[in-house]
Design an enzyme around this catalytic site. Structure first.
Site, mmCIF file in Angstrom:
data_model
loop_
_atom_site.group_PDB
_atom_site.id
_atom_site.type_symbol
_atom_site.label_atom_id
_atom_site.label_comp_id
_atom_site.label_asym_id
_atom_site.label_seq_id
_atom_site.Cartn_x
_atom_site.Cartn_y
_atom_site.Cartn_z
ATOM 1 N N LYS A 48 42.256 39.453 47.600
ATOM 2 C CA LYS A 48 42.892 38.139 47.820
ATOM 3 C C LYS A 48 44.417 38.241 47.728
ATOM 4 O O LYS A 48 45.136 37.746 48.590
ATOM 5 C CB LYS A 48 42.399 37.122 46.775
ATOM 6 C CG LYS A 48 40.930 36.804 46.873
ATOM 7 C CD LYS A 48 40.518 35.757 45.860
ATOM 8 C CE LYS A 48 40.648 36.219 44.414
ATOM 9 N NZ LYS A 48 39.796 37.368 44.077
ATOM 10 N N THR A 49 44.868 38.884 46.675
ATOM 11 C CA THR A 49 46.312 39.004 46.495
ATOM 12 C C THR A 49 46.898 39.838 47.627
ATOM 13 O O THR A 49 47.965 39.547 48.153
ATOM 14 C CB THR A 49 46.619 39.627 45.120
ATOM 15 O OG1 THR A 49 46.006 38.801 44.125
ATOM 16 C CG2 THR A 49 48.106 39.687 44.850
ATOM 17 N N ASP A 235 48.544 31.959 44.962
ATOM 18 C CA ASP A 235 47.578 32.924 44.387
ATOM 19 C C ASP A 235 46.956 32.297 43.130
ATOM 20 O O ASP A 235 47.539 31.389 42.542
ATOM 21 C CB ASP A 235 48.297 34.235 44.019
ATOM 22 C CG ASP A 235 47.326 35.414 43.870
ATOM 23 O OD1 ASP A 235 46.101 35.212 44.056
ATOM 24 O OD2 ASP A 235 47.781 36.529 43.571
ATOM 25 N N GLU A 236 45.797 32.784 42.722
ATOM 26 C CA GLU A 236 45.113 32.293 41.507
ATOM 27 C C GLU A 236 44.963 30.766 41.551
ATOM 28 O O GLU A 236 45.240 30.070 40.570
ATOM 29 C CB GLU A 236 45.884 32.717 40.246
ATOM 30 C CG GLU A 236 46.145 34.207 40.126
ATOM 31 C CD GLU A 236 44.968 35.003 39.606
ATOM 32 O OE1 GLU A 236 43.901 34.413 39.319
ATOM 33 O OE2 GLU A 236 45.100 36.242 39.509
ATOM 34 N N GLN A 266 36.912 33.010 37.941
ATOM 35 C CA GLN A 266 38.015 33.494 37.108
ATOM 36 C C GLN A 266 38.887 32.355 36.592
ATOM 37 O O GLN A 266 40.039 32.563 36.226
ATOM 38 C CB GLN A 266 38.874 34.490 37.885
ATOM 39 C CG GLN A 266 38.116 35.758 38.245
ATOM 40 C CD GLN A 266 39.021 36.780 38.912
ATOM 41 O OE1 GLN A 266 39.952 37.280 38.310
ATOM 42 N NE2 GLN A 266 38.749 37.082 40.167
ATOM 43 N N ARG A 611 38.600 44.046 35.696
ATOM 44 C CA ARG A 611 39.914 44.692 35.779
ATOM 45 C C ARG A 611 39.759 46.194 35.973
ATOM 46 O O ARG A 611 40.700 46.892 36.312
ATOM 47 C CB ARG A 611 40.753 44.475 34.496
ATOM 48 C CG ARG A 611 41.123 43.058 34.132
ATOM 49 C CD ARG A 611 41.743 42.308 35.253
ATOM 50 N NE ARG A 611 40.730 41.553 35.981
ATOM 51 C CZ ARG A 611 40.896 41.099 37.222
ATOM 52 N NH1 ARG A 611 41.996 41.349 37.878
ATOM 53 N NH2 ARG A 611 39.945 40.426 37.831
HETATM 54 P P1 ATP Z 1 41.620 39.486 41.506
HETATM 55 O O1 ATP Z 1 40.531 38.505 41.756
HETATM 56 O O2 ATP Z 1 41.323 40.352 40.332
HETATM 57 O O3 ATP Z 1 42.976 38.865 41.500
HETATM 58 P P2 ATP Z 1 42.068 40.269 44.253
HETATM 59 O O4 ATP Z 1 40.969 39.659 45.030
HETATM 60 O O5 ATP Z 1 43.380 39.605 44.278
HETATM 61 O O6 ATP Z 1 41.573 40.520 42.759
HETATM 62 P P3 ATP Z 1 43.530 42.592 45.026
HETATM 63 O O7 ATP Z 1 44.224 42.813 43.737
HETATM 64 O O8 ATP Z 1 44.289 42.031 46.161
HETATM 65 O O9 ATP Z 1 42.205 41.757 44.761
HETATM 66 O O10 ATP Z 1 42.860 43.942 45.526
HETATM 67 C C1 ATP Z 1 42.135 44.792 44.651
HETATM 68 C C2 ATP Z 1 42.385 46.245 45.014
HETATM 69 O O11 ATP Z 1 41.798 46.548 46.266
HETATM 70 C C3 ATP Z 1 43.857 46.561 45.171
HETATM 71 O O12 ATP Z 1 44.082 47.836 44.647
HETATM 72 C C4 ATP Z 1 44.068 46.514 46.661
HETATM 73 O O13 ATP Z 1 45.161 47.291 47.068
HETATM 74 C C5 ATP Z 1 42.758 47.060 47.182
HETATM 75 N N1 ATP Z 1 42.414 46.574 48.543
HETATM 76 C C6 ATP Z 1 42.355 45.306 48.953
HETATM 77 N N2 ATP Z 1 41.987 45.217 50.253
HETATM 78 C C7 ATP Z 1 41.806 46.489 50.669
HETATM 79 C C8 ATP Z 1 41.431 47.094 51.922
HETATM 80 N N3 ATP Z 1 41.167 46.369 52.996
HETATM 81 N N4 ATP Z 1 41.349 48.442 51.942
HETATM 82 C C9 ATP Z 1 41.616 49.194 50.855
HETATM 83 N N5 ATP Z 1 41.971 48.702 49.666
HETATM 84 C C10 ATP Z 1 42.075 47.364 49.564
HETATM 85 MG MG MG Z 2 44.550 38.762 42.737
#
Ligand code: ATP
Ligand code: MG
Length: 729
Positions: A48-49, A235-236, A266, A611
């Site tokens: 997402k981030t 975000d969040e 979350q 995490r």
């Molecule tokens: P959270 O809910 O914990 O905030 P999130 O959904 O925001 O998590 P991110 O932090 O954006 O998730 O991504 C998690 C990990 O996966 C990061 O290391 C990111 O770089 C990697 N990632 C995300 N999308 C891809 C992709 N398409 N290919 C490879 N790695 C990815």
């Molecule tokens: Mg995130």
């Protein structure tokens, strides 16, 4: 600006920027659907981030908006900085100018710009929680409320919740009143706001509330920002409050391009006013919204995800989602370890050993983290880490800025920046001792009130004896001199001069107590911090807005932080100690919020496990010292809820965690015999037995539920305790 063709063929365009590579189809859709409201609702680690950051890069690179026409909010300044760094990597210097920060930071910036319209002075101070509490306490005492019976902190929380909901005093309706403070809360809120105004100060909640008021009452200002922010990203989103939601609604009315990302599982800040309904009702609030779900988790291995998913599935109030391990992850990985320890100290020792081993095998310390539920848990780890000589950094709890000497130093600077900052004045007027007693201060306060002046300006009018008058006049002159100096010199030189000339440094130098040298060291560290800032105002703003997760470490250090502060972060190896009933789930959450509190605790556990990238380690201790008292504990119910297939359980106490029978019989050794077969008749047999416990001495079993017994100890009264910690007498 890089600039490239934006047309319908962009999905396949050979000219497309490299940062779009590697996104999965759903992520791509979320990035490329730039127009209209978009919600990305998906589980932890699904990117997402990453989508949010890539979307900003894309909007700029495609020429859809200039950097400052984008407004992006994150949960902490640290997260904002990480996002900015990523952006600069993707699109270069343009990333610098994106309006990216926390809601509060952005609020402060806009309010300063429109201070007059918002009824504020441009150099308003932002009070910290300590100042807020002191101010409210003063007001409560003035109106004759017993602050021993009614804690100012609780009243302050009530006021903050009103602010979180976007309610000025005149908007608080009968249904939102509470009985606290004999039902006089609303009057206190009014007085509190009035006093903040007189001080030229705002509190944290005001940064959103007053912004909202500004937008509501000043159409041209609102129109300006509606027009400016072509794209808004959040975000969040699951942890936004009502005031933030209303701000977003107002601002998005301009271009209708609002993209929020979040995960209802979350949502962990309801105690601070977050409204998970914001995310659950997005589709209703924005009927034309595109809702994107991401299901591939790129962060964690299969067992970590399996354990987290199994746990969160126990929550009733959730949307529910699927999480799959992305192909890029190396499969199932290690099972999540669950370990039982005799005591909290043993737990800390063991975890630090494991971390040392990992480090020896090449994992940098900064890729590992210990996530705790309550800040007192860090003590045992700190002691062990210091003995092991392992560098560590504690986040969460504003540690550095909470120290007395740092607060004092900041108060000097605040008073120099804003002479009307009476709270800062009161903090330092007699620190070091200058012979200004309570009487002189009362005379000043009275004169200030009568003449509607700040304390510094009230000296001339106050009814003072000659000696304190002279001292105060000299003090005021010094402040004026330093304010003059502030215009000519850099911050570090200013602070050094102020703390030397005021006698503040000498005060600690002359202090013979054991902690005085440490305080002087902290002041030196304070100068280091200052060297990063250009203006006094920038620095004071930074201090005011610092949040739990923002104290960034230098060099390679192990991270210790609260689960709350760990949101959005990832580490290779995550250690989750203290999974005990009462600590996690925390008793306070259960007592105050019942079933909902329990679900929020479970979400916190979910955040903790997710995490981890490569391994997760959960532990509990049978005995723990809390504020100097030994307490015994039962393993957290969350441990029982982890799906067995994803967990590898063991305990240093015979029997293991999962393998242990839910009752005990007595073996020949005099210790409970865990290998004995289980049958119903033996259950009640335990009641009435005399037993011994290492800390509590002798007692008698009065109740039994599985292996959880209630024992009445001769010297310590009744305690709930696990069978295996007892020896039959
Ligand atoms: P959270 O809910 O914990 O905030 P999130 O959904 O925001 O998590 P991110 O932090 O954006 O998730 O991504 C998690 C990990 O996966 C990061 O290391 C990111 O770089 C990697 N990632 C995300 N999308 C891809 C992709 N398409 N290919 C490879 N790695 C990815
Ligand atoms: Mg995130």
């Amino acid at each position: 600006m890089t600039g490239f063709d934006l047309d319908d063929s962009v999905l396949q365009a050979p000219t497309e920027p490299p940062f779009l590579n590697g996104l999965n189809p759903e992520q791509r859709t979320a990035v490329l659907t730039t127009e209209g409201p978009v919600l990305v609702l998906s589980g932890a680690g699904t990117g997402k981030t990453r989508v949010l950051t890539t979307r900003i890069a894309y909007i700029i690179a495609a020429g859809l908006a200039r950097p400052w026409e984008i407004l992006a909010t994150t949960f902490t300044n640290k997260a904002a900085k990480a996002m900015k760094d990523r952006l600069i990597q993707m699109i270069g210097a343009d990333g610098e100018s994106v309006g990216l920060g926390t809601f509060h930071g952005i609020g402060a910036r806009i309010l300063r710009k429109h201070a007059a319209e918002a009824g504020l002075t441009p150099n308003f101070v932002i009070l910290n929680s300590d100042d807020q509490e002191r101010l409210l306490k003063q007001i409560m005492q003035e109106v004759g409320i017993d602050t021993k019976q009614y804690a100012p902190k609780i009243m302050l929380d009530i006021i903050q919740r009103w602010k979180d909901r976007g309610l000025m005093p005149d908007a608080v309706s009968a249904g939102q009143l509470s009985d606290f403070c004999e039902g006089r809360g609303l009057g206190l809120y009014q007085l509190y706001q009035k006093r903040l105004g007189e001080l030229g100060a705002v509190d944290f909640g005001d940064l959103l509330l007053l912004l909202l008021e500004l937008f509501k009452n000043n159409a041209p200002v609102l129109a300006h920002y509606q027009n400016q922010f072509r794209y808004i990203l959040v975000d969040e989103y699951q942890d936004t409050n009502v005031a933030q939601y209303m701000l977003l609604r107002l601002l998005a009315r301009g271009h209708n391009n609002l993209c929020c990302v979040g995960d209802d599982d979350q949502s962990i800040y309801s105690w601070r006013g977050a409204e998970v309904d914001n995310i659950l009702n997005f589709g209703k609030a924005f009927p034309d919204a595109l809702i994107v779900r991401l299901e591939q988790n790129y962060r964690s291995t299969g067992h970590i995800l399996g354990a987290a998913a199994g746990l969160i599935a126990r929550n009733a109030g959730r949307l529910g989602k699927t999480l799959k391990v992305a192909d890029t992850r190396d499969g199932a990985g290690e099972k999540v370890a669950v370990r039982g320890f005799w005591s909290g100290d043993r737990e800390a020792q063991k975890i630090v050993e494991l971390i040392e081993n990992r480090q020896r095998l090449g994992t940098p310390l900064s890729h590992m983290a210990i996530l705790v539920r309550a800040s007192f848990q860090t003590r045992a780890f700190e002691e062990t880490l210091i003995r092991a000589g392992m560098p560590y950094k504690i986040f969460g709890g504003f540690k550095f800025y909470e120290r007395e000497e740092i607060r004092d130093a900041v108060a000097y600077l605040r008073l120099i920046e804003n002479n009307a900052d009476d709270l800062a004045f009161l903090r330092i007027v007699n620190k070091p001792r200058r012979g200004i007693g309570d009487q002189a201060v009362s005379a000043l306060v009275a004169a200030g009130k009568e003449k509607s002046r700040c304390l510094l300006d009230a000296i001339a009018a106050a009814d003072l004896r000659p000696a304190p008058r002279k001292t105060l006049e000299a003090f005021a002159e010094k402040i004026a001199g330093w304010a003059e100096l502030a215009r000519k010199t850099d911050l570090v030189s200013l602070a050094k001069r102020v703390l030397e000339e005021s006698g503040y440094i000498a005060m600690w130098r002359d202090d013979k107590s054991a902690d005085a040298p440490g305080r002087l060291e902290n002041i030196t560290e304070f100068y280091n911090v200052l060297s990063d800032f250009e203006t006094l105002q920038d620095f004071l703003e930074y201090v005011a807005l610092i949040t739990d997760a923002d104290d960034a470490p230098d060099g390679d250090a192990l991270m210790i932080m609260t689960l709350h502060a760990s949101k959005g972060l990832e580490f290779e190896h995550v250690y989750l100690p203290g999974w005990e009933e009462g600590l996690f789930p925390h008793q306070k959450a259960l007592d105050e919020s019942g079933a909902e509190g329990l679900e929020e605790e479970r979400r916190l556990a979910y955040v903790g496990i997710t995490r981890a990238q490569k391994s997760g380690f959960i532990s509990y201790a049978g005995n723990r010292r809390v504020y100097g008292q030994w307490q015994n504990a039962l393993p957290s119910r969350f441990i029982d809820e982890l799906p067995a297939g994803h967990v590898q359980a063991d305990s240093e106490i015979r029997g293991g965690v999962r393998a242990e029978p839910s009752f005990f019989t007595w073996g020949k050794s005099g210790r409970p015999d865990f290998s004995a077969p289980r049958h119903a008749g033996e259950r009640s047999a335990r009641v009435g037995k005399r037993v011994h416990h290492e800390l509590f001495g002798d007692g008698i079993v009065i109740r039994a539920d599985g292996d959880r017994l209630e024992v009445h100890f001769d010297a310590h009264g009744s305690k709930k305790i696990l069978a295996r910690f007892l020896t039959e007498l």
